[in-house]
Design a protein around this motif. Structure first.
Motif, PDB file in Angstrom:
ATOM      1  N   GLN A   1      32.603  49.552  12.506  1.00  0.00           N
ATOM      2  CA  GLN A   1      31.903  49.285  13.758  1.00  0.00           C
ATOM      3  C   GLN A   1      30.878  48.190  13.540  1.00  0.00           C
ATOM      4  OE1 GLN A   1      29.899  52.679  15.480  1.00  0.00           O
ATOM      5  NE2 GLN A   1      30.209  51.926  17.566  1.00  0.00           N
ATOM      6  N   ASN A   2      30.786  47.302  14.486  1.00  0.00           N
ATOM      7  CA  ASN A   2      29.875  46.175  14.356  1.00  0.00           C
ATOM      8  C   ASN A   2      29.077  46.022  15.654  1.00  0.00           C
ATOM      9  OD1 ASN A   2      28.597  44.025  13.180  1.00  0.00           O
ATOM     10  ND2 ASN A   2      30.473  42.879  12.740  1.00  0.00           N
ATOM     11  N   TYR A   3      28.042  45.184  15.590  1.00  0.00           N
ATOM     12  CA  TYR A   3      27.148  45.028  16.745  1.00  0.00           C
ATOM     13  C   TYR A   3      26.765  43.571  16.912  1.00  0.00           C
ATOM     14  CZ  TYR A   3      26.497  49.994  15.593  1.00  0.00           C
ATOM     15  OH  TYR A   3      26.705  51.313  15.301  1.00  0.00           O
ATOM     16  N   ASP A   4      26.561  43.178  18.171  1.00  0.00           N
ATOM     17  CA  ASP A   4      25.940  41.901  18.489  1.00  0.00           C
ATOM     18  C   ASP A   4      24.518  42.198  18.966  1.00  0.00           C
ATOM     19  OD1 ASP A   4      28.148  40.412  17.872  1.00  0.00           O
ATOM     20  OD2 ASP A   4      28.949  40.462  19.921  1.00  0.00           O
TER      21      ASP A   4
ATOM     22  N   LYS B   1      23.367  44.294  21.813  1.00  0.00           N
ATOM     23  CA  LYS B   1      23.968  43.739  23.021  1.00  0.00           C
ATOM     24  C   LYS B   1      25.385  44.267  23.223  1.00  0.00           C
ATOM     25  CE  LYS B   1      25.019  39.281  25.187  1.00  0.00           C
ATOM     26  NZ  LYS B   1      24.981  37.800  25.010  1.00  0.00           N
ATOM     27  N   ASN B   2      26.176  44.205  22.170  1.00  0.00           N
ATOM     28  CA  ASN B   2      27.559  44.675  22.246  1.00  0.00           C
ATOM     29  C   ASN B   2      27.889  45.536  21.033  1.00  0.00           C
ATOM     30  OD1 ASN B   2      28.328  43.245  24.653  1.00  0.00           O
ATOM     31  ND2 ASN B   2      28.356  41.363  23.407  1.00  0.00           N
TER      32      ASN B   2
END
Length: 244
Positions: A106-109, A117-118
């Motif tokens: 899982q990753n994030y912006d 943000k995302n």
């Protein structure tokens, strides 16, 4: 009778003393000096052979992202299957294609304020290609990227069998050692004969690689991604001793 017994005992004692004298004989002065006064010139010889590579290895990958983990995996599978089929049609045999990495996480912006943000899942799938036709490396990269590969890295050029080249490098290293010994010993009017000791210091024979960078851009003149294999240097080192 008593005198005979005494005589036999005396003879036995004489024999024992004689054997002891033989076993404990001192080392001669000449032998001792030969062991302790040996004079040796030790030199290190180096040899290098420059050859053109005849084998290449490339890591190709497909990276996909989706908010749904399952969809990210499915998309990755479809794209990677397309890449593998394309490079097979381009001439790469199935046994020369090996999966070297697969992961999902899982990753994030983030926004400039460090707020999330995302959120999405990222899947990476990497295969390693063994390419025996050096001239086709650029073409294979173009085929793979056209089919969906979006990661190309760690291109390595080598030779399939470097043992014969290493043997030649060893010969050059021995010649280099002899030249050094000749120069050193000439200062006291001596010349090197047969070595009294030789030690291989490089422990060669293992595969040697040269890594190249990739520019993922089409060269209109060449018609494919330009990849320069260059040359590979195979080295050998020996330590040699000459007495005088």
């Amino acid at each position: 009778m008593k005198s005979k017994i005494i005589t036999m005992i005396a003879l036995v004692m004489v024999a024992v003393l004689a054997i002891g004298a033989v076993n404990s004989a001192p080392v001669s002065v000449a032998d001792a000096s030969a062991d302790t006064n040996q004079r040796v010139v030790n030199v290190t010889g180096e040899g290098k052979i420059v050859v053109a590579p005849d084998l290449a290895y490339i890591n190709l990958g497909v990276q996909t992202k989706n908010e749904d983990a399952q969809k990210a995996q499915q998309e990755n599978t479809v794209k990677m299957n397309a890449v593998v089929e394309a490079i097979k049609k381009a001439g790469i045999k199935a046994e020369n294609i090996k999966t070297t990495g697969y992961n999902i996480y899982q990753n994030y912006d983030y926004t400039p304020n460090s707020e999330v943000k995302n959120e999405y899942y990222q899947v990476n799938n990497t295969v390693n290609l063994k390419i025996t036709d050096i001239e086709s490396v650029g073409k294979i990269i173009d085929v793979a990227t056209a089919a969906g590969a979006n990661s190309v890295n760690n291109i390595q050029f080598t030779v399939a069998d470097d043992s014969k080249y290493y043997a030649e490098a060893l010969k050059l290293a021995m010649g280099n050692a002899n030249s050094k010994a000749t120069a050193i010993m000439s200062t006291f009017n001596k010349k090197p004969g047969l070595p009294v000791s030789v030690s291989e210091a490089s422990y060669g024979g293992s595969t040697i690689y040269k890594t190249a960078n990739v520019r993922l851009e089409m060269d209109s003149a060449m018609g494919s991604t330009p990849i320069e294999s260059g040359e590979i240097t195979i080295e050998a080192t020996v330590t040699v001793g000459y007495d005088y």
